[in-house]
Design a protein around this motif. Structure first.
Motif, PDB file in Angstrom:
ATOM      1  N   HIS A   1       0.938  -1.309  -0.203  1.00 32.98           N
ATOM      2  CA  HIS A   1       0.196   0.264  -0.018  1.00 32.98           C
ATOM      3  C   HIS A   1       0.830   1.226  -0.068  1.00 32.98           C
ATOM      4  O   HIS A   1       0.622   2.113  -0.800  1.00 32.98           O
ATOM      5  N   GLY A   2       1.834   1.315   0.661  1.00 28.49           N
ATOM      6  CA  GLY A   2       2.696   2.242   0.961  1.00 28.49           C
ATOM      7  C   GLY A   2       3.640   2.739  -0.303  1.00 28.49           C
ATOM      8  O   GLY A   2       3.691   4.082  -0.671  1.00 28.49           O
ATOM      9  N   LEU A   3       4.081   1.775  -0.880  1.00 29.09           N
ATOM     10  CA  LEU A   3       5.161   1.700  -1.935  1.00 29.09           C
ATOM     11  C   LEU A   3       4.422   1.825  -3.401  1.00 29.09           C
ATOM     12  O   LEU A   3       4.932   2.776  -4.232  1.00 29.09           O
ATOM     13  N   LEU A   4       3.457   1.141  -3.470  1.00 28.78           N
ATOM     14  CA  LEU A   4       2.796   0.912  -4.950  1.00 28.78           C
ATOM     15  C   LEU A   4       1.607   1.693  -4.714  1.00 28.78           C
ATOM     16  O   LEU A   4       0.994   1.827  -5.936  1.00 28.78           O
ATOM     17  N   ARG A   5       1.059   2.103  -3.640  1.00 28.37           N
ATOM     18  CA  ARG A   5      -0.253   2.977  -3.654  1.00 28.37           C
ATOM     19  C   ARG A   5      -1.200   1.997  -4.074  1.00 28.37           C
ATOM     20  O   ARG A   5      -2.127   2.544  -4.709  1.00 28.37           O
ATOM     21  N   ALA A   6      -1.257   0.870  -3.708  1.00 31.99           N
ATOM     22  CA  ALA A   6      -2.208  -0.262  -4.127  1.00 31.99           C
ATOM     23  C   ALA A   6      -2.415  -1.023  -2.757  1.00 31.99           C
ATOM     24  O   ALA A   6      -1.815  -1.468  -2.120  1.00 31.99           O
ATOM     25  N   ARG A   7      -4.046  -1.306  -2.563  1.00 33.29           N
ATOM     26  CA  ARG A   7      -4.540  -1.945  -1.581  1.00 33.29           C
ATOM     27  C   ARG A   7      -4.743  -3.415  -2.050  1.00 33.29           C
ATOM     28  O   ARG A   7      -5.539  -3.359  -3.077  1.00 33.29           O
ATOM     29  N   ILE A   8      -4.454  -4.309  -1.120  1.00 36.76           N
ATOM     30  CA  ILE A   8      -4.845  -5.487  -1.592  1.00 36.76           C
ATOM     31  C   ILE A   8      -5.513  -6.254  -0.272  1.00 36.76           C
ATOM     32  O   ILE A   8      -4.619  -6.174   0.790  1.00 36.76           O
ATOM     33  N   PRO A   9      -6.394  -6.843  -0.397  1.00 33.06           N
ATOM     34  CA  PRO A   9      -7.298  -7.536   1.070  1.00 33.06           C
ATOM     35  C   PRO A   9      -6.280  -8.437   1.358  1.00 33.06           C
ATOM     36  O   PRO A   9      -5.604  -8.986   1.171  1.00 33.06           O
ATOM     37  N   LEU A  10      -6.227  -8.328   2.916  1.00 34.32           N
ATOM     38  CA  LEU A  10      -5.269  -9.174   3.733  1.00 34.32           C
ATOM     39  C   LEU A  10      -5.429 -10.519   3.358  1.00 34.32           C
ATOM     40  O   LEU A  10      -4.332 -11.403   3.316  1.00 34.32           O
ATOM     41  N   VAL A  11      -6.637 -11.076   3.161  1.00 33.03           N
ATOM     42  CA  VAL A  11      -6.689 -12.425   2.950  1.00 33.03           C
ATOM     43  C   VAL A  11      -6.277 -12.827   1.523  1.00 33.03           C
ATOM     44  O   VAL A  11      -5.582 -13.945   1.306  1.00 33.03           O
ATOM     45  N   VAL A  12      -6.398 -11.850   0.565  1.00 37.25           N
ATOM     46  CA  VAL A  12      -5.773 -12.292  -0.622  1.00 37.25           C
ATOM     47  C   VAL A  12      -4.443 -12.411  -0.516  1.00 37.25           C
ATOM     48  O   VAL A  12      -3.617 -13.155  -1.376  1.00 37.25           O
ATOM     49  N   ARG A  13      -3.646 -11.516  -0.020  1.00 36.77           N
ATOM     50  CA  ARG A  13      -2.372 -11.365   0.087  1.00 36.77           C
ATOM     51  C   ARG A  13      -1.850 -12.869   0.891  1.00 36.77           C
ATOM     52  O   ARG A  13      -0.781 -13.306   0.516  1.00 36.77           O
ATOM     53  N   ARG A  14      -2.684 -12.914   1.708  1.00 34.87           N
ATOM     54  CA  ARG A  14      -2.398 -14.246   2.764  1.00 34.87           C
ATOM     55  C   ARG A  14      -2.265 -15.437   1.615  1.00 34.87           C
ATOM     56  O   ARG A  14      -1.331 -16.454   1.617  1.00 34.87           O
ATOM     57  N   LEU A  15      -3.109 -15.587   0.719  1.00 31.98           N
ATOM     58  CA  LEU A  15      -2.927 -16.867  -0.460  1.00 31.98           C
ATOM     59  C   LEU A  15      -1.986 -16.509  -1.273  1.00 31.98           C
ATOM     60  O   LEU A  15      -1.205 -17.545  -1.621  1.00 31.98           O
ATOM     61  N   VAL A  16      -1.528 -15.466  -1.718  1.00 34.76           N
ATOM     62  CA  VAL A  16      -0.501 -15.146  -2.711  1.00 34.76           C
ATOM     63  C   VAL A  16       0.921 -15.611  -2.205  1.00 34.76           C
ATOM     64  O   VAL A  16       1.583 -16.450  -2.656  1.00 34.76           O
ATOM     65  N   THR A  17       1.274 -15.190  -0.848  1.00 35.68           N
ATOM     66  CA  THR A  17       2.577 -15.448  -0.015  1.00 35.68           C
ATOM     67  C   THR A  17       2.465 -16.720   0.583  1.00 35.68           C
ATOM     68  O   THR A  17       3.752 -17.069   1.006  1.00 35.68           O
ATOM     69  N   LEU A  18       1.397 -17.486   0.587  1.00 34.64           N
ATOM     70  CA  LEU A  18       1.284 -18.981   1.042  1.00 34.64           C
ATOM     71  C   LEU A  18       1.894 -19.840   0.108  1.00 34.64           C
ATOM     72  O   LEU A  18       2.669 -20.992   0.456  1.00 34.64           O
ATOM     73  N   VAL A  19       2.187 -19.679  -1.242  1.00 36.30           N
ATOM     74  CA  VAL A  19       2.273 -20.571  -2.340  1.00 36.30           C
ATOM     75  C   VAL A  19       3.833 -20.575  -2.219  1.00 36.30           C
ATOM     76  O   VAL A  19       4.437 -21.823  -2.239  1.00 36.30           O
ATOM     77  N   PRO A  20       4.864 -19.887  -1.988  1.00 37.05           N
ATOM     78  CA  PRO A  20       6.089 -20.361  -2.060  1.00 37.05           C
ATOM     79  C   PRO A  20       6.529 -21.175  -1.048  1.00 37.05           C
ATOM     80  O   PRO A  20       7.333 -22.177  -1.079  1.00 37.05           O
ATOM     81  N   ALA A  21       5.871 -20.813   0.510  1.00 36.71           N
ATOM     82  CA  ALA A  21       6.302 -21.843   1.410  1.00 36.71           C
ATOM     83  C   ALA A  21       5.624 -23.212   1.189  1.00 36.71           C
ATOM     84  O   ALA A  21       6.467 -24.407   1.390  1.00 36.71           O
ATOM     85  N   LEU A  22       4.377 -23.475   0.696  1.00 35.17           N
ATOM     86  CA  LEU A  22       4.052 -24.633   0.291  1.00 35.17           C
ATOM     87  C   LEU A  22       4.693 -25.332  -0.878  1.00 35.17           C
ATOM     88  O   LEU A  22       5.031 -26.488  -0.791  1.00 35.17           O
ATOM     89  N   VAL A  23       5.259 -24.527  -1.871  1.00 34.61           N
ATOM     90  CA  VAL A  23       6.286 -25.135  -2.881  1.00 34.61           C
ATOM     91  C   VAL A  23       7.464 -25.791  -2.242  1.00 34.61           C
ATOM     92  O   VAL A  23       7.987 -26.918  -2.611  1.00 34.61           O
ATOM     93  N   ILE A  24       8.211 -24.942  -1.332  1.00 38.34           N
ATOM     94  CA  ILE A  24       9.334 -25.500  -0.476  1.00 38.34           C
ATOM     95  C   ILE A  24       8.870 -26.738   0.120  1.00 38.34           C
ATOM     96  O   ILE A  24       9.774 -27.570   0.236  1.00 38.34           O
ATOM     97  N   LEU A  25       7.997 -26.983   1.024  1.00 37.81           N
ATOM     98  CA  LEU A  25       7.578 -27.869   1.438  1.00 37.81           C
ATOM     99  C   LEU A  25       7.424 -29.408   0.549  1.00 37.81           C
ATOM    100  O   LEU A  25       7.830 -30.251   0.843  1.00 37.81           O
ATOM    101  N   ALA A  26       6.591 -29.001  -0.621  1.00 41.87           N
ATOM    102  CA  ALA A  26       6.249 -30.013  -1.439  1.00 41.87           C
ATOM    103  C   ALA A  26       7.725 -30.480  -2.168  1.00 41.87           C
ATOM    104  O   ALA A  26       7.603 -31.809  -2.556  1.00 41.87           O
ATOM    105  N   LEU A  27       8.521 -29.602  -2.265  1.00 42.14           N
ATOM    106  CA  LEU A  27       9.758 -30.074  -2.939  1.00 42.14           C
ATOM    107  C   LEU A  27      10.862 -31.070  -1.792  1.00 42.14           C
ATOM    108  O   LEU A  27      11.822 -31.529  -2.587  1.00 42.14           O
ATOM    109  N   GLY A  28      10.239 -30.927  -0.660  1.00 45.86           N
ATOM    110  CA  GLY A  28      11.132 -31.818   0.452  1.00 45.86           C
ATOM    111  C   GLY A  28      12.079 -31.006   0.827  1.00 45.86           C
ATOM    112  O   GLY A  28      13.388 -31.858   1.232  1.00 45.86           O
ATOM    113  N   VAL A  29      12.551 -29.749   0.631  1.00 46.62           N
ATOM    114  CA  VAL A  29      13.604 -29.136   1.134  1.00 46.62           C
ATOM    115  C   VAL A  29      13.713 -29.222   2.937  1.00 46.62           C
ATOM    116  O   VAL A  29      12.407 -29.206   3.020  1.00 46.62           O
TER     117      VAL A  29
END
Length: 441
Positions: free
Chosen positions: A344-372
């Motif tokens: 919001h502060g740097l791009l002057r765009a608001r994204i709902p917290l829940v939507v952001r939660r879904l987007v940033t959840l993906v990298p962690a799930l990928v790492i877990l799925a890859l067996g790191v």
């Protein structure tokens, strides 16, 4: 004009004082995320009491940094990302700054989701990928509390989780206290090879977290926003008032409480929050140093859990896992809040917290799925956070030293010097880490 509450008036002191506390406790949750647990457990198991001084020093620096962040939000009515977004006039500069801040926020999310997944696996045998998904879903529920019930309700829930974290990670010390002589020796600054420097950077990255710096200014802003529609938004708008000084004056009048009193309460808030977080972080390292040093397999959270179970009993191990779960759930909610504020502060765009939660959840799930290896991913994520510290800390120290930003509440010379020294130390440690890693020193 609303009446300003006098800090010295005993009729208001008790109830108002409690109302003023809270934002630092929420920001303090970020200092007890699973990355902290992995870094401190690994440091204690691998080097005993060697890096006690890093935990203590990191907590001292964290107090100064979090207070400056909160002060910026209180005095200006804006978060650090908002102010930077306004001062970085070139779009490419704002986007470049956002990219590094976003990478740091994603590294934070990786640590927190993985920590929750590991805890669910230890407690219930749930596969890591599913545990990560459950952690993400529960954190969405916590974010909905903030969205629908407000900042105060969000603070209450997270402070409750903070109590669970403190009990879970400290309980084992009552059964196996550390060696006092070893603790004292660990207060002497020193390293033993590249791995100890790597872990020191990891501990500092987990202690002085960039997203906590961004979040605390926003938490203080939101917590003390004036009740009227002409509050923070109007005071921060470019067209009115005519100057930053007028904006600060309008903000204080709209709040009905003096800025000096808010700052005094904030110092107490930060002191309490960092005392809790620092004590628990130190307890984690001491628990590992006293019970896991030299024990095979304790270089992972799963191995540490097994060693605690075998050495101190199932109750200590279970409470440790419960603390880890509470840590993942609470800290990932704060991370998502910080990430939304950064965007919001740097791009002057608001994204709902829940939507952001879904987007940033993906990298962690990928790492877990890859067996790191989860513990390795946690430690490395904290190193990424350590490299993001200067990008948040240097602007924070510079802005809070400026009269045109904070007016009469700007930093004193000694405070600015302390902030500069902390910045130099952290940047130097990161440079040394790069040198040791790439030269094999």
């Amino acid at each position: 004009m609303p009446k300003t509450v006098d800090a010295a008036d005993p009729r208001h002191a008790s109830g108002r004082a409690l109302w003023l506390l809270g934002p630092a406790m929420v920001a303090g949750v970020a200092y007890l995320d699973p990355g902290n647990v992995a870094s401190n457990m690994t440091a204690g198991a691998a080097f005993g009491y060697l890096l006690v001084w890093v935990v203590v020093l990191g907590n001292v620096m964290a107090w100064l940094i979090q207070y400056l962040s909160a002060k910026l939000g209180i005095v200006t009515g804006e978060s650090l990302p908002q102010i930077l977004g306004r001062r970085l006039h070139r779009p490419w500069a704002r986007r470049a700054y956002w990219v590094q801040a976003e990478l740091v926020a994603m590294a934070t999310d990786v640590a927190e989701v993985i920590g929750g997944a590991v805890a669910l696996h230890l407690l219930f045998g749930i596969p890591l990928v599913w545990g990560g998904a459950i952690t993400g879903l529960v954190s969405m529920g916590l974010l909905l509390v903030q969205t629908r019930r407000g900042t105060r309700a969000f603070e209450t829930v997270l402070i409750g989780l903070l109590v669970v974290i403190a009990v879970g990670f400290s309980f084992g010390l009552f059964f196996a206290p550390p060696d006092p002589a070893g603790v004292v020796e660990g207060l002497v600054p020193r390293f033993e090879g590249t791995n100890s420097v790597l872990l020191a950077a990891s501990i500092l990255g987990a202690t002085i977290m960039p997203h906590a710096i961004y979040a605390h200014s926003a938490l203080a802003r939101d917590r003390f926003a004036p009740p009227s529609p002409s509050g923070v938004e109007a005071a921060a708008a470019p067209a009115a008032p005519a100057s930053a000084a007028d904006a600060r004056a309008d903000l204080e009048r709209a709040r009905g409480i003096s800025t000096p009193r808010l700052l005094r309460a904030t110092r107490w808030d930060v002191t309490i929050a960092l005392a809790v977080a620092g004590t628990v972080n130190l307890a984690i390292l001491l628990l590992a140093a006293a019970n896991l040093a030299g024990v095979d397999g304790t270089d992972s959270l799963e191995g540490a859990y097994a060693a605690l179970r075998d050495g101190l009993g199932p109750l200590v191990a279970t409470l440790f896992a419960v603390g880890l779960l509470a840590s993942g759930l609470a800290s990932t909610s704060v991370g998502a809040y910080a990430g939304a504020e950064i965007m919001h502060g740097l791009l002057r765009a608001r994204i709902p917290l829940v939507v952001r939660r879904l987007v940033t959840l993906v990298p962690a799930l990928v790492i877990l799925a890859l067996g790191v290896d989860p513990t390795l991913a946690l430690v490395l994520s904290q190193v990424v956070l350590s490299f993001g510290i200067p990008f948040a800390l240097v602007p924070l120290v510079a802005l809070t030293a400026r009269t045109d930003v904070l007016g009469r509440h700007r930093n004193r010379r000694a405070t600015t010097v302390a902030g500069v020294l902390a910045s130099v130390f952290l940047i130097t440690l990161n440079v040394a880490l790069l040198w040791l890693v790439f030269t094999g020193g």
